[in-house]
Write a protein that holds these residues in place. Sequence first.
Motif, mmCIF file in Angstrom:
data_model
loop_
_atom_site.group_PDB
_atom_site.id
_atom_site.type_symbol
_atom_site.label_atom_id
_atom_site.label_comp_id
_atom_site.label_asym_id
_atom_site.label_seq_id
_atom_site.Cartn_x
_atom_site.Cartn_y
_atom_site.Cartn_z
ATOM 1 N N ILE A 218 5.643 -28.606 14.492
ATOM 2 C CA ILE A 218 5.445 -28.497 15.932
ATOM 3 C C ILE A 218 5.901 -27.099 16.323
ATOM 4 N N SER A 219 5.005 -26.283 16.847
ATOM 5 C CA SER A 219 5.337 -24.886 17.112
ATOM 6 C C SER A 219 5.056 -24.516 18.563
ATOM 7 N N ALA A 220 5.439 -23.294 18.914
ATOM 8 C CA ALA A 220 5.203 -22.765 20.254
ATOM 9 C C ALA A 220 4.551 -21.395 20.138
ATOM 10 N N GLY A 221 3.842 -21.020 21.200
ATOM 11 C CA GLY A 221 3.291 -19.669 21.283
ATOM 12 C C GLY A 221 4.231 -18.786 22.080
ATOM 13 N N GLU A 222 4.047 -17.489 21.969
ATOM 14 C CA GLU A 222 4.946 -16.553 22.651
ATOM 15 C C GLU A 222 4.895 -16.690 24.167
ATOM 16 N N GLU A 223 3.773 -17.148 24.707
ATOM 17 C CA GLU A 223 3.620 -17.246 26.160
ATOM 18 C C GLU A 223 3.867 -18.656 26.691
ATOM 19 N N MET A 224 4.314 -19.580 25.841
ATOM 20 C CA MET A 224 4.536 -20.953 26.306
ATOM 21 C C MET A 224 5.689 -20.985 27.313
ATOM 22 N N PRO A 225 5.475 -21.592 28.491
ATOM 23 C CA PRO A 225 6.537 -21.671 29.505
ATOM 24 C C PRO A 225 7.732 -22.471 29.002
ATOM 25 N N VAL A 226 8.902 -22.148 29.531
ATOM 26 C CA VAL A 226 10.137 -22.804 29.109
ATOM 27 C C VAL A 226 10.054 -24.313 29.317
ATOM 28 N N GLU A 227 9.513 -24.730 30.475
ATOM 29 C CA GLU A 227 9.454 -26.171 30.751
ATOM 30 C C GLU A 227 8.560 -26.902 29.756
ATOM 31 N N GLU A 228 7.500 -26.235 29.279
ATOM 32 C CA GLU A 228 6.611 -26.844 28.286
ATOM 33 C C GLU A 228 7.304 -26.930 26.927
ATOM 34 N N ILE A 229 8.091 -25.910 26.598
ATOM 35 C CA ILE A 229 8.855 -25.934 25.352
ATOM 36 C C ILE A 229 9.824 -27.105 25.362
ATOM 37 N N ALA A 230 10.560 -27.260 26.477
ATOM 38 C CA ALA A 230 11.519 -28.364 26.588
ATOM 39 C C ALA A 230 10.817 -29.706 26.480
ATOM 40 N N ALA A 231 9.675 -29.854 27.166
ATOM 41 C CA ALA A 231 8.930 -31.113 27.125
ATOM 42 C C ALA A 231 8.423 -31.412 25.715
ATOM 43 N N THR A 232 8.006 -30.382 24.991
ATOM 44 C CA THR A 232 7.517 -30.555 23.615
ATOM 45 C C THR A 232 8.642 -31.018 22.700
ATOM 46 N N MET A 233 9.823 -30.437 22.868
ATOM 47 C CA MET A 233 10.967 -30.855 22.064
ATOM 48 C C MET A 233 11.301 -32.324 22.315
ATOM 49 N N ILE A 234 11.308 -32.711 23.586
ATOM 50 C CA ILE A 234 11.646 -34.093 23.939
ATOM 51 C C ILE A 234 10.606 -35.062 23.393
ATOM 52 N N ALA A 235 9.327 -34.724 23.588
ATOM 53 C CA ALA A 235 8.239 -35.630 23.175
ATOM 54 C C ALA A 235 8.201 -35.836 21.667
ATOM 55 N N ASN A 236 8.578 -34.802 20.912
ATOM 56 C CA ASN A 236 8.483 -34.881 19.450
ATOM 57 C C ASN A 236 9.824 -35.087 18.759
ATOM 58 N N GLY A 237 10.904 -35.155 19.551
ATOM 59 C CA GLY A 237 12.217 -35.401 18.973
ATOM 60 C C GLY A 237 12.679 -34.317 18.023
#
Length: 217
Positions: free
Chosen positions: A92-111
């Motif tokens: 599960i990765s992130a892009g350089e332009e991914m917003p902080v709130e989306e990063i946090a939501a991705t971490m929560i959703a995928n544990g």
Amino acid sequence: MTTEVWTVGPGHSIRHAARIMLKRGVSGLPVVDGSEAVVGVITEGDLLRRVELGNGTPERASTSSPDRDGSLHAYVRENAWSVGDVMSTKVISAGEEMPVEEIAATMIANGVKRLPVISDGRLVGIVSRADLLWVITWVEPEQAIRGDEALCRSVKARLSVRGLLHDVPELTVSNAVVHLWGGRLSEAERDVVRIVAEATPGTAGFVDHIVSGILKQ
């Protein structure tokens, strides 16, 4: 994100990975191939069920288990010496332009506790839960809203924007204290009103005049 990222390759030993985690104080490492593409992640959790710790699957179980393939796969992960056999290949990765709130939501959703940051197929950094905590400390509070009427409008607007309630309840503000008076609200909904009110800059307090739909005397 952190741009200084400690990594391992699929051919490295799990002991090498464990030593890096201990030395660098991290709980997981991206696994990269020769072109710096992320092919997996190895974490402390992957190493907890190891034979070295006495938590491995008995060899006998691999031939007698109803889920034989699953048991064999577990045996490999618990006994193999190379990172490539132990790592998780679901990255599960992130892009350089991914917003902080989306990063946090991705971490929560995928544990997950960290996200490798990918640009043009290559690893350029990593963002962890600790990085998000730093963001919270950097955010400057909004300027306090002046005046009871303006404060009341602001609280109601925030409740409407959040979309957490079907109807905006009856609110008044006196001396910057928000008062909740009416509406058929559950305890959880009243908690939402309280949290939004308390988070509104300029609020000096909150009073809930409702108890299970009955006005306090």
